[in-house]
Design an enzyme around this catalytic site. Structure first.
Site, PDB file in Angstrom:
ATOM      1  CB  CYS A  80      -0.756   0.006   1.817  1.00 46.73           C
ATOM      2  SG  CYS A  80      -1.770   1.685   1.541  1.00 46.73           S
ATOM      3  CD1 TRP A 120      -5.481  -3.336   4.068  1.00 42.98           C
ATOM      4  CD2 TRP A 120      -4.254  -4.785   2.701  1.00 42.98           C
ATOM      5  NE1 TRP A 120      -5.542  -2.976   2.992  1.00 42.98           N
ATOM      6  CE2 TRP A 120      -4.519  -3.251   2.354  1.00 42.98           C
ATOM      7  CE3 TRP A 120      -3.248  -5.787   2.745  1.00 42.98           C
ATOM      8  CZ2 TRP A 120      -3.698  -2.891   0.933  1.00 42.98           C
ATOM      9  CZ3 TRP A 120      -2.747  -5.603   0.989  1.00 42.98           C
ATOM     10  CH2 TRP A 120      -3.187  -4.296   0.694  1.00 42.98           C
ATOM     11  CE1 TYR A 158     -13.589  -2.864   9.488  1.00 42.65           C
ATOM     12  CE2 TYR A 158     -14.293  -4.365   7.528  1.00 42.65           C
ATOM     13  CZ  TYR A 158     -14.564  -3.592   8.716  1.00 42.65           C
ATOM     14  OH  TYR A 158     -15.960  -3.699   9.143  1.00 42.65           O
ATOM     15  CB  THR A 159      -7.876   1.197   4.679  1.00 39.00           C
ATOM     16  OG1 THR A 159      -7.915   2.360   6.545  1.00 39.00           O
ATOM     17  CG2 THR A 159      -9.028   1.884   3.995  1.00 39.00           C
ATOM     18  CB  VAL A 160      -2.980  -0.533   6.066  1.00 38.54           C
ATOM     19  CG1 VAL A 160      -2.593  -1.484   7.088  1.00 38.54           C
ATOM     20  CG2 VAL A 160      -2.376  -1.240   4.120  1.00 38.54           C
ATOM     21  CE1 TYR A 223      -4.983   2.204  -5.312  1.00 36.91           C
ATOM     22  CE2 TYR A 223      -3.588   4.236  -5.739  1.00 36.91           C
ATOM     23  CZ  TYR A 223      -4.031   2.756  -5.300  1.00 36.91           C
ATOM     24  OH  TYR A 223      -2.931   1.449  -4.395  1.00 36.91           O
TER      25      TYR A 223
END
Length: 356
Positions: A80, A120, A158-160, A223
Site C-alpha cells: 500500500c 488485509w 478496513y485500511t492501512v 487509482y
C-alpha cells in the site's frame, strides 16, 4: 449512523426475532465491510472516501496520546503506497526503534467466514510470508478485527496504515497524511534523526499546494484510471495523470526536488506512487501511455529517493506485485503476475547536478 450489536438486543425476543436480527446483522456487515473496489460513482468513476480515526499523538506529555517510546505500533502493508509513506518516515526519521511495526500479507483474503469481504490479513506465523508478520499485540487475524477492537460500531473501510496505541488498546489514527506529520515533529525528542524536517514552516504553503495537485493527478490519479468502469472517466483520469507527470518532469528538470533543492513531504508522497508505476500501474491500471523510465528527470529523481538511507527497505516489490495483481479479480481475474520489468532503482542517477 447504523449501529451493529454484537448480540441480540434485549428488545428482540424469541427465535423469529433472533433470526431477523442475524439477517439484518449480516446485511449490515456486507454494507460495512467495504474496500476500495466498492467506491464507485454512478458515472463509473472511482471516488475515495475519507479516513475516520483522526486523533493525534503530541509531544505534550499531558496529551491523551503523548509521544512515548515503545507505546505505539504501526500496522502497514508494503504493498500500500499510503502505508509505505508512513513506514518511510519511520525509517528516515530514525523512529523504528521507538515505534514498532508489522506488515500484513500482500494479497487480500477473506476477513471473516460469515461474509464475502476481502481485505488485509496477517499470516498465521512470521515465517508464512516473508516480510509479513503475525499480529504481535492483539493476536488478530485481520486488520478488520483491529478496527472492531477499537470500535464496536465502525462502518468504514478496513485500511492501512493503522497507528495503534498499545497502552489504550485502540487506533489513534488511520489517515496517512496526518500520521506522517506526527512522525515528522511530535517524536523528535526520541528520534535518531530529529533535525530532518520534511514540513518546514517556510515551505508549508508550497508543500500543501503541491500535495493537492500531486494527490489528485498522480497518487489518486492512478487509482482513478485503474478502477474506472467506464471509458469516459478513464480517459479523463489518464489525461489528468499524464498532464501532472509532465508538470513534474518539467519542474524536476530545473531543480532537485519538488520544492527546490530540499527534500520535503511532497517528495515522499510522490515517490510511493512513482516506485510502483512501471511495475504495476502501467499494466494493471492501464497507465501505459508513457512509462516512468521514459521521463529522464522523474526516473532519476525516483532512484535518488530510493537510495536515501532507509528508503529502500520500505519498498518490497514482491509484496507490491502480489497485492495488485492478486487482489483485484475484477481487473485481473486469473491473478497472473507479470515477470518484469525488474527496474533497478539502485543504479546511478544524475540528480547531483543540482548540488550547490
Amino acid at each position: 449512523m447504523i449501529h451493529f450489536f454484537t448480540k441480540p438486543h434485549t428488545l428482540l425476543g424469541g427465535k423469529e426475532n433472533s433470526v431477523t436480527f442475524v439477517q439484518a446483522s449480516f446485511k449490515h456487515t456486507l454494507l460495512m465491510a467495504r474496500s476500495a473496489l466498492d467506491e464507485m460513482s454512478e458515472s463509473g468513476a472511482f471516488v475515495r472516501t475519507a479516513s475516520t480515526f483522526r486523533n493525534c499523538v503530541s509531544r505534550d506529555p499531558n496529551s491523551p496520546f503523548p509521544a512515548e517510546s515503545g507505546r505505539y505500533h504501526l500496522y502497514i502493508s508494503y504493498a500500500c503506497p499510503w502505508a509505505s509513506r508512513c513506514l518511510a518516515y519511520l525509517k528516515i526519521k530514525g523512529l523504528d526503534k521507538a515505534i514498532s511495526f508489522t506488515s500484513v500479507k500482500p494479497k487480500w483474503e477473506r476477513t471473516r467466514d460469515t461474509d464475502e469481504h476481502m481485505g488485509w490479513v496477517f499470516p498465521a506465523s512470521d515465517t508464512e510470508e516473508p516480510g509479513a508478520g503475525a499480529d504481535p499485540l492483539n493476536g488478530t487475524r485481520s486488520i478488520r478485527e483491529l478496527y472492531e477492537l477499537a470500535s464496536t460500531n465502525y462502518s468504514g473501510k478496513y485500511t492501512v496504515p493503522v497507528l495503534w496505541d498499545k497502552k489504550l488498546k485502540t487506533i489513534v489514527n488511520n489517515e496517512s497524511s496526518e500520521i506522517i506529520r506526527m512522525l515528522n515533529t511530535e517524536f523528535n525528542d526520541i528520534a535518531e534523526n530529529p533535525s530532518l524536517d520534511l514540513y518546514p514552516p517556510h515551505l508549508q504553503a508550497q508543500i500543501d499546494k503541491i500535495n493537492d495537485w500531486i494527490y489528485s493527478g498522480i497518487n489518486n490519479g492512478v487509482y482513478k484510471c485503474g478502477f474506472a468502469k467506464k471509458q469516459e472517466p478513464y480517459d479523463e483520469a489518464v489525461k489528468n495523470l499524464y498532464e501532472t507527470l509532465d508538470k513534474c518532469e518539467e519542474l524536476l528538470s530545473k531543480q532537485r526536488f519538488l520544492c527546490g533543492n530540499t527534500l520535503t513531504e511532497s517528495d515522499i508522497r510522490l515517490f510511493v506512487t512513482l516506485i510502483r508505476f512501471d511495475e504495476v500501474y502501467a499494466v494493471h491500471f492501464k497507465c501505459n501511455k508513457k512509462l516512468l523510465r521514459e521521463y529522464p528527470n522523474l526516473f532519476n529523481y525516483t532512484k535518488e529517493i530510493f537510495q536515501i538511507p532507509g528508503m529502500s527497505s520500505t519498498v518490497h516489490m514482491e509484496h507490491i506485485k502480489k497485492h495488485y495483481y492478486g487482489s483485484h479479480p475484477s481487473i485481473n481475474p486469473f491473478g497472473i503476475i507479470p515477470q518484469g520489468p525488474d527496474v533497478d532503482y539502485s543504479a546511478p542517477h544524475d540528480r547531483e547536478r543540482f548540488s550547490s
